[in-house]
Scaffold this motif. Structure first.
Motif, short mmCIF file in Angstrom:
data_model
loop_
_atom_site.label_atom_id
_atom_site.label_comp_id
_atom_site.label_asym_id
_atom_site.label_seq_id
_atom_site.Cartn_x
_atom_site.Cartn_y
_atom_site.Cartn_z
N LEU A 1 0.81 -1.21 0.00
CA LEU A 1 0.00 0.00 0.00
C LEU A 1 0.85 1.26 0.00
O LEU A 1 0.47 2.27 -0.61
CB LEU A 1 -0.95 -0.01 1.20
N VAL B 1 1.79 1.61 -3.58
CA VAL B 1 0.64 2.06 -4.36
C VAL B 1 0.41 3.55 -4.15
O VAL B 1 0.17 4.30 -5.10
CB VAL B 1 -0.63 1.26 -3.97
N ASP B 2 0.49 4.01 -2.89
CA ASP B 2 0.31 5.43 -2.59
C ASP B 2 1.32 6.30 -3.32
O ASP B 2 1.02 7.44 -3.72
CB ASP B 2 0.43 5.67 -1.08
N THR C 1 -2.25 -1.60 -8.62
CA THR C 1 -2.71 -0.21 -8.69
C THR C 1 -4.13 -0.17 -8.13
O THR C 1 -4.78 -1.22 -8.01
CB THR C 1 -2.73 0.30 -10.14
N PRO C 2 -4.65 1.02 -7.80
CA PRO C 2 -6.05 1.08 -7.35
C PRO C 2 -7.02 0.47 -8.36
O PRO C 2 -7.99 -0.19 -7.97
CB PRO C 2 -6.28 2.59 -7.18
N ILE D 1 -6.85 -3.31 -7.93
CA ILE D 1 -7.47 -3.74 -6.68
C ILE D 1 -8.96 -3.98 -6.88
O ILE D 1 -9.54 -4.96 -6.36
CB ILE D 1 -7.24 -2.70 -5.57
N LEU E 1 -8.54 -0.66 3.11
CA LEU E 1 -8.54 -1.23 1.78
C LEU E 1 -9.89 -1.05 1.09
O LEU E 1 -9.96 -0.73 -0.10
CB LEU E 1 -8.18 -2.71 1.84
N ASP F 1 -10.65 3.26 1.12
CA ASP F 1 -9.77 4.16 0.37
C ASP F 1 -9.30 3.61 -0.97
O ASP F 1 -8.91 4.38 -1.84
CB ASP F 1 -8.54 4.51 1.21
N TYR F 2 -9.31 2.30 -1.11
CA TYR F 2 -8.76 1.70 -2.33
C TYR F 2 -9.81 0.99 -3.17
O TYR F 2 -9.51 0.50 -4.26
CB TYR F 2 -7.63 0.71 -1.98
#
Length: 376
Positions: free
Chosen positions: A122, A125-126, A134-135, A138, A156, A159-160
């Motif tokens: 994460l 990813v951020d 990647t988002p 996901i 998760l 936010d994702y």
């Protein structure tokens, strides 16, 4: 045996080589337990030079292991992927984003991501530097299985955009990691590859202890340590231990040390497989502290929590043998009660069932919507 045998395809970093990665031992324990419960499993591993030169498993009895050279070569198994009840893509798979997209087009069953490195993933990813997730990716998965539990699961989903985030901690094979009688060679051992963010704690909780207690014996097992590490004379460094050697390593240790990566500490709820493996062998564990650890093991009754060298010296140098034995037995009982590979296999089955039911319900709702639209 499980209620219904599943056809499972796993695309993971490595099953064939445990050298320098915890993925192989995690997958081996889980897939062995799933195989014992009657499931058919295919593990697809990218053939890479590093693992090719350090393979310690080539023909597992509990699953089929196949190697591929490129993402395009995955087409060789497109029928197996398309017909599988569950398809799992793991963290750190080479070209993971492309793999996830390609596989998603084929999947008809449950599609799951298994993150054995959640906090590290994460963070990457951020910072838009994660090569395997990647988002957008996901959101392709029905279930995001995470090595980290606690608040990270809610994050998760919130936010994702994960559809369902569920914990699937590491585990231990109790047959492989069983107590054994052997002579104690070390008063405190540590198993782990070199990591810059763990090294200061290794210095404090083992190397400083060794310097202050020259009459005690210590061991560090792991690869990639730089040449400038100042090993005290009473510390034995072992560059590598193969998985079959680990139970003997713990059995020869009066205590063993568990150290946690900084990202894992920040997230909390990220137990290392070494915790469960050592406890299962009956070796008392000294560990750094992090949120969620107290939900797995009780301090001073099932595990020793150490903030500094004095904490380690009190346990290793002063605890009576009876107290040490009681702690070790209690920790082993805790692991056997909830953290074996069979426990994780049952959890995996439940998550697959949850995903398949959600897919079925979504399909039924979509069909009903189309019928209404046609009727209108």
């Amino acid at each position: 045996m499980s209620p219904r045998p599943l056809d499972i395809v796993v695309l993971g970093l490595s099953l064939s080589s445990s050298w320098g990665n915890g993925h192989a031992t995690t997958f081996r324990a889980l897939l062995k337990a799933l195989g014992a419960r009657g499931h058919r499993i295919l593990f697809l591993e990218r053939d890479q030079p590093w693992y090719a030169s350090h393979r310690d498993l080539t023909d597992p009895a509990y699953c089929e292991l196949a190697l591929y050279d490129s993402v395009a070569e995955l087409d060789r198994w497109r029928d197996r992927v398309a017909g599988a009840d569950a398809v799992v893509v793991g963290s750190y798979v080479p070209d993971g984003v492309e793999v996830a997209r390609r596989v998603r087009k084929l999947v008809s069953g449950a599609y799951l991501f298994y993150d054995i490195d959640t906090p590290v993933t994460l963070k990457a990813v951020d910072e838009a530097r994660c090569a395997y997730l990647t988002p957008e990716i996901i959101r392709l998965f029905d279930v995001y299985l995470s090595f980290t539990g606690g608040p990270t699961l809610r994050r998760l989903e919130r936010d994702y955009g994960a559809r369902a985030a569920r914990p699937l901690y590491c585990s231990v094979d109790p047959e492989a990691f069983a107590p054994r009688e052997t002579q104690k060679r070390w008063d405190l051992s540590y198993l782990g590859t070199y990591s810059p963010d763990r090294q200061p704690k290794l210095e404090t909780l083992l190397l400083e202890v060794a310097r202050r207690a020259p009459d005690l014996r210590f061991a560090v097992a792991g690869s990639s340590y730089p040449d400038d590490v100042d090993w005290p004379a009473n510390v034995e460094w072992i560059p590598h231990l193969a998985p079959p050697e680990l139970p003997g390593f713990y059995a020869a240790s009066r205590f063993t040390l568990n150290l946690t990566r900084a990202d894992m500490i920040a997230a909390g709820y990220s137990p290392s497989v070494r915790l469960f493996e050592a406890a299962a062998t009956g070796c008392p564990v000294v560990s750094d502290n992090w949120a969620g650890l107290d939900e797995l093991f009780r301090a001073d009754r099932e595990i020793v929590i150490a903030e500094n060298a004095d904490d380690v010296l009190r346990a290793v140098g002063e605890w009576p043998a009876e107290r040490v034995a009681e702690l070790a037995a209690a920790a082993r009982a805790r692991v056997l009660d909830g953290h074996t590979a069979d426990h994780r296999a049952r959890e995996f089955e439940a998550y697959v069932d949850e995903a398949l039911r959600a897919r079925s319900q979504a399909g039924a709702a979509e069909g009903a919507s189309r019928s209404l639209a046609m009727g209108a």
